[in-house]
Design a protein around this motif. Sequence first.
Motif, short mmCIF file in Angstrom:
data_model
loop_
_atom_site.label_atom_id
_atom_site.label_comp_id
_atom_site.label_asym_id
_atom_site.label_seq_id
_atom_site.Cartn_x
_atom_site.Cartn_y
_atom_site.Cartn_z
N UNK A 34 -0.02 -0.92 1.78
CA UNK A 34 -1.30 -1.58 1.99
C UNK A 34 -1.30 -2.07 3.43
N UNK A 35 -2.48 -2.13 4.02
CA UNK A 35 -2.53 -2.56 5.41
C UNK A 35 -3.93 -2.55 5.96
N UNK A 36 -4.02 -2.47 7.29
CA UNK A 36 -5.30 -2.53 7.99
C UNK A 36 -5.37 -1.42 9.03
N UNK A 37 -6.52 -0.78 9.12
CA UNK A 37 -6.75 0.25 10.14
C UNK A 37 -6.90 -0.47 11.49
N UNK A 38 -6.04 -0.12 12.44
CA UNK A 38 -6.09 -0.77 13.75
C UNK A 38 -6.66 0.14 14.84
N UNK A 55 -7.91 14.44 12.57
CA UNK A 55 -8.41 13.07 12.47
C UNK A 55 -7.20 12.17 12.21
N UNK A 56 -7.03 11.16 13.05
CA UNK A 56 -5.87 10.29 12.97
C UNK A 56 -6.30 8.83 12.84
N UNK A 57 -5.46 8.05 12.16
CA UNK A 57 -5.65 6.61 12.05
C UNK A 57 -4.32 5.92 12.26
N UNK A 58 -4.36 4.79 12.93
CA UNK A 58 -3.18 3.93 13.04
C UNK A 58 -3.38 2.80 12.05
N UNK A 62 1.20 -4.24 5.66
CA UNK A 62 1.43 -5.67 5.42
C UNK A 62 2.88 -6.05 5.72
N UNK A 63 3.77 -5.07 5.76
CA UNK A 63 5.18 -5.31 6.09
C UNK A 63 5.42 -5.26 7.60
N UNK A 64 4.37 -4.97 8.39
CA UNK A 64 4.49 -4.96 9.84
C UNK A 64 4.77 -3.60 10.46
N UNK A 65 4.85 -2.55 9.67
CA UNK A 65 5.06 -1.21 10.22
C UNK A 65 3.77 -0.68 10.82
N UNK A 66 3.90 0.14 11.87
CA UNK A 66 2.77 0.84 12.47
C UNK A 66 2.87 2.30 12.07
N UNK A 67 1.86 2.81 11.37
CA UNK A 67 1.85 4.20 10.93
C UNK A 67 0.73 4.96 11.63
N UNK A 68 1.01 6.16 12.09
CA UNK A 68 -0.03 7.08 12.56
C UNK A 68 -0.20 8.10 11.44
N UNK A 69 -1.38 8.10 10.83
CA UNK A 69 -1.62 8.90 9.64
C UNK A 69 -2.70 9.93 9.93
N UNK A 70 -2.40 11.20 9.66
CA UNK A 70 -3.42 12.25 9.74
C UNK A 70 -4.21 12.24 8.44
N UNK A 71 -5.54 12.21 8.55
CA UNK A 71 -6.40 12.15 7.37
C UNK A 71 -7.44 13.25 7.44
N UNK A 84 -9.39 -2.87 5.37
CA UNK A 84 -8.16 -2.98 4.59
C UNK A 84 -8.03 -1.72 3.75
N UNK A 85 -6.84 -1.13 3.73
CA UNK A 85 -6.62 0.11 2.99
C UNK A 85 -5.42 -0.02 2.07
N UNK A 86 -5.40 0.85 1.08
CA UNK A 86 -4.27 0.95 0.17
C UNK A 86 -3.99 2.43 -0.05
N UNK A 87 -2.72 2.78 -0.03
CA UNK A 87 -2.28 4.16 -0.31
C UNK A 87 -1.33 4.08 -1.49
N UNK A 88 -1.68 4.73 -2.58
CA UNK A 88 -0.86 4.72 -3.79
C UNK A 88 -0.02 5.99 -3.87
N UNK A 89 1.13 5.92 -4.55
CA UNK A 89 1.95 7.13 -4.71
C UNK A 89 1.14 8.22 -5.42
N UNK A 90 1.23 9.42 -4.93
CA UNK A 90 0.50 10.55 -5.52
C UNK A 90 -0.86 10.80 -4.90
N UNK A 91 -1.42 9.80 -4.21
CA UNK A 91 -2.70 9.99 -3.53
C UNK A 91 -2.44 10.61 -2.17
N UNK A 92 -3.32 11.49 -1.76
CA UNK A 92 -3.13 12.18 -0.48
C UNK A 92 -3.50 11.29 0.69
#
Length: 98
Positions: A34-38, A55-58, A62-71, A84-92
Amino acid sequence: MSSTVFLILALGPLVLVLAVIAVQRANAVDDAYTGEVTARWVSSSTGTYGTTTRCMMRIRTDEGQELAVAVDGRTYNALGVGDRVVKTPGARWPVRSG
């Protein structure tokens, strides 16, 4: 015999790269956060088969990691900076948390 060795040496690296890509994609689907699009951006490149757009998102988790995610394009258009976003296991892709 030399053609067999040549074939193995030529295809070996390709098989290895494809295996690494498959493992990375499988791990990405199992991720949960879970986190926030920055930030968000689109990059494109022209290659043999035409223009490729990514298409990319940073996302700051909530744990303080920075992720670059291709969507995909739909997810990119649905989410904006500050969402605010949430990514669940199994969701693309991540989705807006509600």
